[in-house]
Enzyme design. Structure first.
Site, PDB file in Angstrom:
ATOM      1  N   GLU A   1      43.135   1.108  -1.973  1.00 10.97           N
ATOM      2  CA  GLU A   1      42.905   2.366  -2.695  1.00 10.97           C
ATOM      3  C   GLU A   1      42.685   3.483  -1.703  1.00 10.97           C
ATOM      4  O   GLU A   1      42.093   3.274  -0.650  1.00 10.97           O
ATOM      5  CB  GLU A   1      41.623   2.248  -3.541  1.00 10.97           C
TER       6      GLU A   1
ATOM      7  N   LYS B   1      23.278   1.914  -6.886  1.00 11.40           N
ATOM      8  CA  LYS B   1      22.762   3.183  -7.403  1.00 11.40           C
ATOM      9  C   LYS B   1      21.252   3.249  -7.214  1.00 11.40           C
ATOM     10  O   LYS B   1      20.558   2.236  -7.341  1.00 11.40           O
ATOM     11  CB  LYS B   1      23.111   3.312  -8.886  1.00 11.40           C
TER      12      LYS B   1
ATOM     13  N   GLU C   1      33.622   3.450 -15.288  1.00  7.82           N
ATOM     14  CA  GLU C   1      33.235   4.168 -14.071  1.00  7.82           C
ATOM     15  C   GLU C   1      34.423   4.955 -13.518  1.00  7.82           C
ATOM     16  O   GLU C   1      35.543   4.439 -13.464  1.00  7.82           O
ATOM     17  CB  GLU C   1      32.730   3.177 -13.019  1.00  7.82           C
TER      18      GLU C   1
ATOM     19  N   ARG D   1      28.909  -4.708 -20.068  1.00 12.81           N
ATOM     20  CA  ARG D   1      27.529  -5.128 -20.308  1.00 12.81           C
ATOM     21  C   ARG D   1      26.671  -3.880 -20.490  1.00 12.81           C
ATOM     22  O   ARG D   1      27.140  -2.769 -20.297  1.00 12.81           O
ATOM     23  CB  ARG D   1      27.010  -5.874 -19.085  1.00 12.81           C
TER      24      ARG D   1
END
Lengths: 454, 80
Positions: free
Chosen positions: A201, A237, A275, A293
């Site tokens: 990517e 995070k 996301e 989830r």
């Protein structure tokens, strides 16, 4: 379909959160636990508790057989996997359903589909949602990886198709590095995930991490707006907000519409999160992955939309159609969550398990603290270091920051080191206050030694 | 000479191998130099190498692979 007895196949603060939601719906709860968690808050709060094995997660919270046997022994009719452990394990979801129980989550086939990052990118492309420029499928030889990288331009990320949560990602700045790192990444992915598939990517510098919360009932999907989680350390995070402070209204609309289009295209059922990376220089956003989830940071969405996501998840699982239409869901105010981890920020974030001697939990208007802590409890060394989430809400971001500063000052977890001091420094930082951040901001901030000594 | 012990520096889960499909760092009877890695301790999902502070030969492991350990718990005996 009814749910009368819900087995909670997770631990820590999310197990407590699930028990609370279930109880408000009149559902009895059964908490499974390892030997290390016998005195945990979730065990104390649940209607019933069953030990499933020794401390190591592999022999307890990841032991499908032990969990299913506890479910059968106690007459559970549903299983909530929380997050982590088996939450995104399609084989577990399938085994739960085969046993005749309800899995509180998406269909096993959906978990499998979205768990493979290549398939997820293909689903996005079919739904007309942009993904980060990169390889169209898995790359099994470094030569084709190099061709793709030269085409999209260096630097590139090498990712594992079976990876997730930021694990196994490498950065290659040029062809030589890619040739060296690609075979390494593949070998490591095979060892860690049982699949050596990798893909490439483009690295987007100064990207923000923005994610969209959705709810689906298998027919219809709605979004509950977005969260920004750009403050990360080692791709974990640390601080999350809702809504994303700097997102222009037209981009917010496009982003949420894209998330709904993707989830609708696979008739998503349950709570889920899509996301994205957002490049605020160009206004472009790119789909990264979908988490099937409930997420750690779900409370910020709950506070700005007024929706109890865990309760809705259980309602959907018992076969109820979505109670909300898109027009019913609106944003009010601003919410911020700080993850309080048992780690020592002054010592390289060294894990700090131990016994909590004394505890003061912040309160007052607009403050929520989701935790499994109580005075005298033990934080075992065997699991994640997250011990609490301080979440504040206020009518604007500026006032939410003041409230956060006030609430952090009240929090006192004595006996163990925590990341409270990190958040106290961040809440006073000009760039954080101005939401001038990106996914590599925090690591660069830490390298500049911005953390005051404790 | 008395046997010496290597203690776990941290509480957590003890691993004798660097990865599940690899051989153990040390077997009973293996020579050990000071500074050699003898295992890993996983604490809150982060892995820390345990290094021997003594030289000698491994007499025996006192803890099984993947067993829970406390900080300061003896992991193995070295004949130094």
């Amino acid at each position: 379909m009814t749910i009368d007895r819900l087995l909670v196949a997770s631990r820590g603060e999310i197990a407590v959160r699930i028990i609370r939601a279930a109880r408000e719906l009149g559902i009895r709860t059964i908490q499974v636990y390892s030997q290390a968690d016998a005195d945990s808050l979730a065990v104390r709060l649940a209607d019933q508790a069953v030990e499933i094995g020794p401390p190591a997660a592999a022999r307890s919270y990841l032991n499908i057989e032990a969990i299913l046997s506890a479910a059968q022994k106690t007459g559970a009719d549903a299983v909530h996997p929380g997050y982590g452990f088996l939450a995104e394990n399609a084989d577990f979801a399938e085994a739960v359903e085969t046993t005749g129980l309800v899995f509180v989550g998406p269909a096993p086939a959906t978990i499998r589909l979205l768990g493979d990052k290549i398939t997820a990118r293909e689903i996005a492309a079919k739904a007309g949602v942009a993904t980060v420029p990169g390889s169209t499928g898995r790359m099994d030889d470094p030569q084709s990886a190099c061709a793709v990288a030269e085409d999209i331009g260096f630097p590139v990320l090498i990712k594992a198709t079976a990876g997730g949560g930021g694990r196994g990602i490498r950065i290659a700045n040029d062809r030589t590095e890619l040739e060296r790192l690609a075979p390494q990444a593949s070998t490591e992915a095979r060892a860690a995930f049982g699949d050596g598939g990798i893909y490439i990517e483009k690295l987007i510098p100064r990207a923000r991490h923005i994610e969209v919360q959705v709810l689906g009932d298998g027919q219809r999907v709605v979004h509950c707006f977005e969260r920004e989680c750009s403050l990360q350390r080692r791709r974990q995070k640390v601080w999350e907000e809702a809504p994303a402070a700097t997102l222009p209204e037209d981009v917010r609309q496009k982003l949420c519409d894209a998330a709904v289009a993707l989830a609708q295209s696979i008739r998503y059922r349950s709570a889920g999160t899509l996301e994205f990376l957002y490049d605020d220089e160009t206004g472009d956003f790119y789909f990264l992955e979908m988490n099937t989830r409930i997420q750690v940071e779900h409370p910020v969405t709950e506070l700005v939309t007024g929706i109890d996501l865990v309760r809705e998840m259980i309602r959907i699982a018992r076969g109820e159609p979505l109670r909300l239409r898109q027009g019913d869901i609106s944003l009010a105010g601003h919410a911020i969550e700080c993850r309080i981890n048992a780690e020592d920020p002054a010592n390289g974030f060294m894990p700090a398990p131990g016994v909590v001697d004394d505890l003061i939990i912040p309160g007052g208007p607009g403050v929520r603290f989701d935790t499994m802590l109580y005075p005298g409890c033990t934080i075992p060394p065997f699991y994640d270091s997250l011990i609490g989430k301080l979440i504040v809400w206020d009518d604007s971001r500026a006032s939410a920051l003041h409230r956060l500063e006030r609430a952090l000052g009240e929090l006192d977890v004595s006996g163990v080191k925590t990341t409270k001091s990190l958040h106290q420094a961040l809440v006073l930082d000009d760039d954080v206050r101005n939401a001038n951040v990106h996914t590599r901001f925090l690591e660069q901030w830490l390298e500049r030694d911005r953390l005051p000594p404790t | 000479m008395a046997n010496k012990q290597v203690l776990s520096p941290l509480p957590g889960t003890f691993y004798r191998k660097p990865a599940p499909d690899q051989p153990p760092y040390k077997k009973e009877g293996d020579p050990v130099a000071a500074g050699d890695t003898i295992g890993l301790v996983e604490v809150m999902k982060s892995f820390h190498e345990v290094k021997s502070d003594v030289a000698g030969k491994v007499v025996k492991f006192l803890v099984e692979n993947e067993e829970a350990v406390t900080a300061g718990q003896p992991l193995l005996e070295i004949d130094g």
